[in-house]
Design a protein around this motif. Structure first.
Motif, short mmCIF file in Angstrom:
data_model
loop_
_atom_site.label_atom_id
_atom_site.label_comp_id
_atom_site.label_asym_id
_atom_site.label_seq_id
_atom_site.Cartn_x
_atom_site.Cartn_y
_atom_site.Cartn_z
N GLN A 1 -9.76 60.89 -31.27
CA GLN A 1 -9.75 61.06 -32.73
C GLN A 1 -8.35 60.88 -33.29
OE1 GLN A 1 -12.70 61.77 -34.74
NE2 GLN A 1 -11.16 60.88 -36.10
N ARG A 2 -7.35 61.41 -32.60
CA ARG A 2 -5.97 61.28 -33.05
C ARG A 2 -5.54 59.81 -33.05
NH1 ARG A 2 -4.11 65.03 -30.06
NH2 ARG A 2 -3.34 63.74 -28.34
N PHE A 3 -5.96 59.07 -32.04
CA PHE A 3 -5.61 57.64 -31.97
C PHE A 3 -6.23 56.89 -33.14
CE2 PHE A 3 -5.97 53.30 -30.29
CZ PHE A 3 -4.71 53.11 -29.76
N LEU A 4 -7.48 57.20 -33.47
CA LEU A 4 -8.14 56.55 -34.59
C LEU A 4 -7.45 56.91 -35.91
CD1 LEU A 4 -11.85 57.10 -33.52
CD2 LEU A 4 -10.76 54.88 -33.82
N ASP A 5 -7.08 58.15 -36.05
CA ASP A 5 -6.48 58.61 -37.31
C ASP A 5 -5.05 58.12 -37.50
OD1 ASP A 5 -8.80 59.98 -37.84
OD2 ASP A 5 -8.06 61.92 -37.14
N ASN A 6 -4.37 57.82 -36.41
CA ASN A 6 -2.96 57.45 -36.51
C ASN A 6 -2.72 56.00 -36.10
OD1 ASN A 6 -1.64 60.13 -37.25
ND2 ASN A 6 -2.80 60.73 -35.45
N GLU A 7 -2.78 55.70 -34.82
CA GLU A 7 -2.43 54.36 -34.35
C GLU A 7 -3.33 53.27 -34.95
OE1 GLU A 7 -0.52 57.02 -31.30
OE2 GLU A 7 -2.35 57.02 -32.53
N VAL A 8 -4.65 53.52 -34.96
CA VAL A 8 -5.55 52.49 -35.50
C VAL A 8 -5.35 52.31 -36.99
CG1 VAL A 8 -7.97 51.86 -35.84
CG2 VAL A 8 -7.24 52.84 -33.66
N ARG A 9 -5.19 53.42 -37.70
CA ARG A 9 -4.96 53.32 -39.15
C ARG A 9 -3.65 52.59 -39.44
NH1 ARG A 9 -5.77 58.82 -42.22
NH2 ARG A 9 -7.88 58.34 -41.50
N GLU A 10 -2.62 52.91 -38.68
CA GLU A 10 -1.33 52.23 -38.88
C GLU A 10 -1.44 50.74 -38.57
OE1 GLU A 10 2.57 51.61 -39.85
OE2 GLU A 10 1.35 53.41 -40.20
N LEU A 11 -2.15 50.40 -37.49
CA LEU A 11 -2.34 48.99 -37.16
C LEU A 11 -3.04 48.25 -38.30
CD1 LEU A 11 -2.38 46.55 -35.21
CD2 LEU A 11 -4.55 47.45 -34.33
N CYS A 12 -4.13 48.82 -38.81
CA CYS A 12 -4.87 48.15 -39.87
C CYS A 12 -4.01 47.91 -41.10
CB CYS A 12 -6.12 48.96 -40.23
SG CYS A 12 -7.38 48.96 -38.93
N ARG A 13 -3.10 48.85 -41.38
CA ARG A 13 -2.22 48.69 -42.54
C ARG A 13 -1.14 47.64 -42.31
NH1 ARG A 13 -1.75 55.17 -43.88
NH2 ARG A 13 -3.65 55.31 -45.17
N MET A 14 -1.06 47.11 -41.08
CA MET A 14 -0.14 46.02 -40.78
C MET A 14 -0.81 44.65 -40.91
SD MET A 14 1.50 47.70 -37.32
CE MET A 14 2.61 46.34 -36.96
N LEU A 15 -2.14 44.64 -41.11
CA LEU A 15 -2.91 43.40 -41.00
C LEU A 15 -3.23 42.81 -42.37
CD1 LEU A 15 -5.39 44.51 -38.20
CD2 LEU A 15 -3.21 43.31 -37.95
N ASP A 16 -2.76 41.60 -42.57
CA ASP A 16 -3.06 40.81 -43.77
C ASP A 16 -3.97 39.67 -43.32
OD1 ASP A 16 -3.07 38.89 -45.82
OD2 ASP A 16 -1.05 39.40 -46.48
N ASP A 17 -5.24 39.76 -43.63
CA ASP A 17 -6.25 38.83 -43.11
C ASP A 17 -5.91 37.38 -43.45
OD1 ASP A 17 -8.68 38.39 -41.71
OD2 ASP A 17 -9.79 38.22 -43.58
N HIS A 18 -5.54 37.14 -44.70
CA HIS A 18 -5.25 35.77 -45.13
C HIS A 18 -3.99 35.23 -44.45
CE1 HIS A 18 -4.91 32.22 -47.69
NE2 HIS A 18 -3.65 32.55 -47.90
N ALA A 19 -2.95 36.04 -44.39
CA ALA A 19 -1.69 35.59 -43.78
C ALA A 19 -1.87 35.28 -42.30
CB ALA A 19 -0.61 36.65 -43.98
#
Length: 757
Positions: free
Chosen positions: A64-82
């Motif tokens: 749960q901690r990994f989903l709340d932190n690492e996965v959330r942070e990763l997704c905020r690094m992702l620009d689909d179009h770029a």
């Protein structure tokens, strides 16, 4: 002589002709994995207490901690179009994936991995895929069918100690080569060969294989540092007929003499890495064989056993992510975009599509989560995993198609603000890989299910193989009782076994009745057509589809029980109704196409009392759509994996939806004033909270707008210069180079006035 022996003696010869001996590869595929709830559906006896015993999905504190932190942070690094434009992940994303051990989710902590369960693994993939499929594929491949899983299950202690820590922290990036140009769906017939030889290396004689291979469609191959390889092992020193040792799996470090990583493939122009691998006379010593010399020739069994579980995780997670994103986009855009003076989501044509999407998502995600719970309890349901692969990837494609229809012009203009365009282009990838759906549906679901899930067929086959007349007779007698019981239940009444939730008792009766009709139909088809049914793929595909829809319907009962969310009852009922109706429709088609005299009479008899299985009525669809428009928490329950990206149209929509929720019903009045005044500022000034209203109107306008790009250069008269770019550049005045069309859209500013809707 006992009756069983008499029956067995009478039946042995015809059954021996109808059931030819299984080859090793067929046997390995059939015997892979375990049988779960799908076996009870195939037998016509679904027990809802067995469903309940599976319990809910669980995440431990670390997951749960990994989903709340690492996965959330990763997704905020992702620009689909770029990422799509660059055809690669940014360096900082590659680095983050390694540092946070995304490539080691299935590797135990003792080897430096994260040691996650199947549900956590699938959830990570789904959440990433809601914002960028290329990153999700990059993460899922090292954790799916490949070197890590094969090493964990079959590797030697030395191999595990060396490779697993390096795979976990990303020092090694793996790929796995199975598919060849001349062996795609028929993977067991790969032409790649390795001949057993001895070589002197470093003053020592080593046994190994000289391998020639040609592989393609290999995900991560262009960046891999470790190649997993499947090839046919051959020992030419053996007598003729004994030289084929069988398919063998090996690990080859990169670089390696004789091995070439080919140029890159572009699957639907996606950004994830994919390409061919070729090798000529590559020496593979025995210590590179996964499991060492004892596992030579065991590769096909290894791959089938791993696929029995792995096929239920990654690709179904991608399909679910596509559904979740498409539903959120379709419902949200339908609330924001207005035509003819009201939100497009209120038009019945649009509302019906959104409601259909929501009911399908409830069912498909229920099946995915139920199967993950089974996997986490130690099951490896091979037939269920094939069902999930087909049903969820197809559901993902349907959802994206429907979402594109609702978006209209907004959906077909490429650029950073496009909401579903990249997913629309990439949807066929999941359909095609890990067993193309056309193959899995036509041959695997029912072909494997008829043997593994049927309560008696496997016993009959084993008795024929052993020539045991008494065992065959006993199996046939049990089979006869089974058919008679399902005939009675199909014609009169199928009892509900166990205790389904009271709210879904009627739906449970429908599932029990349809399961009995399906079990009887499967036996009739196998009995009337025998071995020919295997070649009649349109019929076997229908039989597999009915089993799939029953499995999804049953999973809805499980989901409603374990979620304890009464507000989701209309969606649970709608989802089950859709699945049961589809199963009944397919059975009617099947009987209409049976090449047997009296098929219509048999079908009418078996399918009696199914006229009530009508699809959802329009009024029911519209009620679901209204709930989705008014209750954001219901959308959140249906799309719990939706994540926030770094930028782009999805982020814009999320922002607009958040502001719209704060405004509540005030958006309708705002839009009415906007149509009259044609001014964002004037419309906002009419609201009780002008600042919030203006922020919403600007956010909504940003969602509605599309991207534009520079066109060809124009001459002094304003006419487009259509000469080739090189000619335009050559003709440009010194010091004033011609400007090529921009590859990225310009920054857009919100105009003070907008056209009337």
């Amino acid at each position: 002589m006992p009756l069983a022996s008499l029956i067995g003696r009478w039946a042995m010869q015809p059954f021996s002709k109808a059931l030819p001996p299984l080859g090793d590869t067929e046997r390995a595929a059939l015997e892979a994995g375990t049988v779960g709830f799908e076996g009870r559906l195939f037998a016509g006896r679904p027990d809802f207490d067995v469903l309940a015993a599976m319990g809910p999905n669980r995440l431990d504190e670390r997951e749960q901690r990994f989903l709340d932190n690492e996965v959330r942070e990763l997704c905020r690094m992702l620009d689909d179009h770029a990422i799509d434009e660059a055809h690669d992940l940014p360096p900082e994303v590659w680095r983050y994936l390694r540092e946070k051990r995304f490539f080691g989710m299935i590797i135990p902590e003792e080897f430096g991995g994260l040691g996650f369960g199947h549900h956590a693994h699938a959830t990570v993939v789904a959440r990433i895929a809601t914002v960028n499929v290329a990153t999700a594929v990059t993460v899922m491949v090292p954790n799916s069918l490949g070197p890590a899983e094969l090493l964990l299950r079959y590797g030697t202690n030395v191999q595990k100690a060396h490779y697993l820590p390096r795979l976990a922290d990303g020092r090694e990036l793996p790929c796995f080569g199975l598919t060849s140009p001349y062996a795609g769906s028929d993977a067991a017939s790969i032409p790649d060969r390795g001949v057993l030889v001895e070589r002197e290396i470093g003053g020592r004689t080593k046994r190994g294989f000289l391998v020639d291979f040609d592989k393609r469609y290999i995900t991560l191959a262009p960046v891999a540092t470790l190649v997993g390889l499947a090839f046919h092992a051959i020992d030419e020193s053996r007598p003729e007929g004994e030289r084929e040792l069988g398919i063998t799996c090996a690990l080859i470090p990169v670089p390696q003499a004789g091995m070439e990583i080919g140029r890159r493939h572009h699957p639907m122009d996606s950004a994830f890495m994919n390409g061919p691998i070729r090798g000529r006379q590559v020496f593979v010593p025995m210590e590179w064989i996964i499991g060492g010399e004892p596992q030579v020739g065991q590769g096909w069994r290894m791959l089938m056993e791993c696929l029995a579980a792995g096929r239920a995780i990654s690709l179904p997670a991608l399909g679910s992510a596509m559904q979740q994103t498409a539903l959120y986009v379709a419902n949200g855009y339908g609330r924001i975009r207005e035509q003819f003076g009201m939100p497009v989501g209120r038009f019945h044509a649009v509302a019906g599509l959104v409601a259909q999407m929501s009911a399908e998502l409830y069912a498909s995600d229920a099946a995915r989560r139920f199967t993950a719970a089974a996997l986490d309890k130690g099951e490896r349901p091979s037939v269920a995993s094939a069902i999930l692969k087909v049903q969820l990837t197809e559901a993902g494609r349907r959802a994206v198609n429907r979402g594109m229809d609702i978006l209209g012009g907004k959906g077909i203009i490429s650029g950073p603000s496009n909401l579903l365009g990249v997913a629309y282009r990439q949807a066929p990838i999941a359909i095609t890989v890990e067993g193309a759906n056309i193959l899995t549906r036509a041959l695997i679901v029912f072909g494997q299910g008829a043997v593994r899930c049927h309560p008696h067929v496997l016993d009959e086959m084993a008795a024929v193989q052993a020539g045991d007349e008494k065992a065959l007779g006993k199996a046939l007698m049990a089979h006869g009782r089974h058919v008679a019981l399902n005939l009675w239940r199909s014609l009169f009444a199928a009892p509900v076994l166990g205790s389904p939730p009271d709210d879904l008792m009627h739906e449970a009766r429908l599932i029990a009745r349809m399961s009995a009709k399906y079990a009887l139909t499967a036996d009739l088809a196998m009995g009337l057509l025998g071995g020919k049914l295997k070649r009649m793929e349109l019929l076997s595909a229908r039989l597999g589809d009915v089993l799939a829809h029953l499995y999804l319907a049953s999973a809805c009962v499980w989901r409603y029980r374990v979620e304890v969310a009464p507000e989701m009852l209309p969606f649970a009922r709608a989802a089950i109704r859709l699945q049961i109706d589809e199963a009944g429709s397919i059975l009617r088609d099947l009987y209409a196409n049976l090449p047997t005299a009296g098929r219509r009479v048999i079908g009418a008899l078996v399918l009696r009392r199914t006229a009530h299985l009508a699809p959802l009525r329009d009024v029911q669809l519209l009620e679901l759509a209204e709930l989705l428009r008014k209750e954001p928490r219901i959308v959140a329950r249906l799309a719990p994996d939706l994540s926030e990206p770094a930028a782009g149209g999805l982020l814009d929509l999320m922002h607009a939806m958040e502001l719209g929720t704060k405004l509540g019903e005030g958006t309708a009045a705002l839009n009415k004033v906007l149509r009259r005044t044609n001014s964002l500022e004037e419309a906002a000034s009419s609201a009780p909270d002008p600042e919030l209203a203006l922020a919403y109107l600007k956010a909504a306008d940003k969602v509605i707008q599309v991207d534009d790009f520079e066109g060809p250069p124009r001459d002094a008269q304003g006419r487009a210069d259509l000469r080739p770019a090189a000619a335009v550049a050559a003709a440009a005045p010194p010091g004033q180079p011609a400007q090529p069309p921009s590859a990225r859209p310009p920054e857009r500013t919100i105009p003070p006035r907008v056209p009337a809707a």
